[in-house]
Write an enzyme that holds these catalytic residues in place. Structure first.
Site, PDB file in Angstrom:
ATOM      1  N   HIS A 159      39.339  43.029  44.264  1.00 30.63           N
ATOM      2  CA  HIS A 159      38.939  41.944  43.371  1.00 30.63           C
ATOM      3  C   HIS A 159      40.122  41.345  42.617  1.00 30.63           C
ATOM      4  O   HIS A 159      40.135  40.137  42.333  1.00 30.63           O
ATOM      5  CB  HIS A 159      37.899  42.447  42.370  1.00 30.63           C
ATOM      6  CG  HIS A 159      37.497  41.440  41.332  1.00 30.63           C
ATOM      7  ND1 HIS A 159      36.894  40.241  41.661  1.00 30.63           N
ATOM      8  CD2 HIS A 159      37.633  41.436  39.970  1.00 30.63           C
ATOM      9  CE1 HIS A 159      36.652  39.545  40.551  1.00 30.63           C
ATOM     10  NE2 HIS A 159      37.102  40.241  39.520  1.00 30.63           N
ATOM     11  N   ASN A 199      48.753  30.245  43.729  1.00 31.59           N
ATOM     12  CA  ASN A 199      48.690  30.062  42.285  1.00 31.59           C
ATOM     13  C   ASN A 199      48.342  31.407  41.664  1.00 31.59           C
ATOM     14  O   ASN A 199      47.374  32.052  42.099  1.00 31.59           O
ATOM     15  CB  ASN A 199      47.617  29.043  41.891  1.00 31.59           C
ATOM     16  CG  ASN A 199      47.913  27.659  42.426  1.00 31.59           C
ATOM     17  OD1 ASN A 199      49.062  27.262  42.559  1.00 31.59           O
ATOM     18  ND2 ASN A 199      46.866  26.907  42.735  1.00 31.59           N
ATOM     19  N   HIS A 210      40.868  37.142  42.313  1.00 30.12           N
ATOM     20  CA  HIS A 210      41.053  37.799  43.608  1.00 30.12           C
ATOM     21  C   HIS A 210      42.422  37.440  44.191  1.00 30.12           C
ATOM     22  O   HIS A 210      42.847  36.278  44.121  1.00 30.12           O
ATOM     23  CB  HIS A 210      39.947  37.343  44.568  1.00 30.12           C
ATOM     24  CG  HIS A 210      39.820  38.171  45.788  1.00 30.12           C
ATOM     25  ND1 HIS A 210      38.743  38.998  46.024  1.00 30.12           N
ATOM     26  CD2 HIS A 210      40.635  38.333  46.858  1.00 30.12           C
ATOM     27  CE1 HIS A 210      38.906  39.610  47.188  1.00 30.12           C
ATOM     28  NE2 HIS A 210      40.061  39.220  47.700  1.00 30.12           N
ATOM     29  N   HIS A 212      44.779  35.933  46.357  1.00 26.71           N
ATOM     30  CA  HIS A 212      44.616  34.934  47.418  1.00 26.71           C
ATOM     31  C   HIS A 212      45.592  33.786  47.224  1.00 26.71           C
ATOM     32  O   HIS A 212      46.153  33.592  46.144  1.00 26.71           O
ATOM     33  CB  HIS A 212      43.180  34.383  47.446  1.00 26.71           C
ATOM     34  CG  HIS A 212      42.885  33.407  46.339  1.00 26.71           C
ATOM     35  ND1 HIS A 212      42.721  33.791  45.027  1.00 26.71           N
ATOM     36  CD2 HIS A 212      42.717  32.060  46.350  1.00 26.71           C
ATOM     37  CE1 HIS A 212      42.471  32.735  44.279  1.00 26.71           C
ATOM     38  NE2 HIS A 212      42.463  31.673  45.050  1.00 26.71           N
ATOM     39  N   GLN A 214      46.393  29.615  49.224  1.00 29.16           N
ATOM     40  CA  GLN A 214      45.727  28.524  49.933  1.00 29.16           C
ATOM     41  C   GLN A 214      46.708  27.874  50.910  1.00 29.16           C
ATOM     42  O   GLN A 214      47.916  28.080  50.817  1.00 29.16           O
ATOM     43  CB  GLN A 214      45.223  27.477  48.934  1.00 29.16           C
ATOM     44  CG  GLN A 214      44.203  28.023  47.934  1.00 29.16           C
ATOM     45  CD  GLN A 214      43.778  26.970  46.938  1.00 29.16           C
ATOM     46  OE1 GLN A 214      43.121  25.992  47.278  1.00 29.16           O
ATOM     47  NE2 GLN A 214      44.143  27.168  45.674  1.00 29.16           N
TER      48      GLN A 214
END
Length: 384
Positions: A159, A199, A210, A212, A214
């Site tokens: 998470h 970011n 979480h 991650h 893009q």
């Protein structure tokens, strides 16, 4: 699910689709403990929103995407409602199965899913861009469909975290995913540039904790890259090679490997700004050799952990991987990272006010050499 594909470093690619037809690709670590089968996305989803529209700012030549569907994005959900976690009976998230690394199309993208012509499940755009010459033409009231792709890259099923909290093996898997997606997105009709980024931190505007990043696949060459192309045209096609030679001879170097060097640039804008560049010219991730990808994984982790070692709390940042456009400037624009943070002290942030926000005229409060010395010391104290 499509037939699995073996990528570099033993990473296994497994491609499938979500319930509404969006692409989902699993990238399994070479030492994965996951079974080969993946669950089917059995959700009932609303139709995808229409592709957004771009409007031309005639004063600057910039294209502005108007994507109203993004207004209702999820905002800082708890672990029990994390949309990037593997699905559970109580959390109908975006990813049906447990995973190592997963990449999927954003449900509310700034660009796409429409393309200039229909391919597979992609709709065909109405009034798409007609090439770079069309987009360069100035005029009042000009619009075009925001064709392209926006993808989410999940570094881990956990998470919380970031790229810097991953293992070397996992970092290498993400790098392989970046290279594979760069190649795939660059081959789509109407795509002019592919941009992987992360970011990190609420101060940057992150809405999901979480771990991650893009990937944006644009229908134009971005304004920042157009400025770079102008600089290359004025100074010569070897500009990046000369920049690297200049920076490696300076006191602003943070760390060096056989294939990569990290440095604070001579004219750094941000309180914390580091560039990471390969020693040879490559236009994008897809063009990196296996050895270059192998070295990047631990070196990039050291850099990110050094950034976090500066203060007692994690540092917000934007990790922007600049790649050459798909069709122009590929022999001149070199793949490189520009990592920037507004953090200028433990409890202070740099805000872009009148001169910087309105006139793009920057003032830097911290000398790049001072920043480099602090970062170099921090990086020397971390391990991966």
């Amino acid at each position: 699910m499509n037939t699995p594909e073996i990528l570099g470093a033993g990473v296994v690619k497994r491609a499938t689709v979500l319930a509404d037809g969006r692409d989902l690709v699993y990238y399994d670590d070479p030492d994965t403990q996951l079974p080969p089968d993946r669950s089917v996305d059995a959700r009932t989803l609303d139709p995808r929103p229409d592709t957004a529209t771009m409007r031309l700012d005639v004063l600057t030549g910039d294209w502005i995407t108007i994507a109203a569907a993004r207004q209702n994005r999820v905002m800082l959900p708890g672990a029990d409602a994390d949309p990037l976690a593997p699905q559970t009976p109580t959390n109908p998230s975006e990813i049906p199965s447990r995973y190592d690394v997963a990449v999927f199309e954003n449900r509310s993208p700034s660009f796409g899913p429409a393309l200039p012509q229909a391919i597979g499940t992609a709709p065909e755009a109405i009034d798409p861009p007609q090439g770079l010459d069309d987009l360069d033409r100035l005029g009042l009231g000009r619009t075009r469909t925001s064709v392209g792709r926006c993808e989410v890259v999940c570094f881990s099923p956990e998470h919380a975290g970031s790229f810097g909290t991953q293992s070397v093996t996992r970092a290498r898997t993400v790098i392989e995913a970046w290279a594979d997606r760069t190649s795939a997105l660059s081959s789509l009709l109407g795509i002019e540039q592919v941009f992987p980024f992360e970011n990190r931190g609420e101060a940057i505007g992150v809405t999901l904790p979480h771990p991650h990043g893009q990937i944006y696949a644009y229908p134009y060459v971005t304004p920042r890259t157009r400025r770079v192309l102008d600089a290359v045209a004025q100074t010569g096609p070897d500009l990046f090679a000369r920049i690297l030679e200049f920076e490696r001879a300076s006191e602003r170097v943070i760390l060096e490997g056989s294939h990569w060097s990290a440095f604070v640039p001579f004219a750094a804008r941000w309180p914390l700004e580091v560039h990471l560049m390969p020693h040879r010219h490559v236009p994008d991730f897809a063009a990196l050799t296996g050895d270059e990808r192998d070295e990047l994984a631990p070196l990039y982790l050291r850099l990110l952990r050094g950034v976090d070692a500066l203060y007692e709390t994690p540092t917000p940042y934007i990790a922007a991987w600049h790649q050459a456009p798909v069709h122009v400037g590929r022999d001149a624009v070199r793949l490189h990272l520009q990592l920037t943070s507004p953090r200028r002290a433990a409890d202070k942030l740099k805000f872009l006010a009148g001169s910087e926000a309105a006139m793009w005229a920057w003032t830097a409060e911290i000398p790049p050499e001072t920043s480099a010395a602090r970062l170099r010391e921090a990086v020397e104290g971390v391990t991966v």
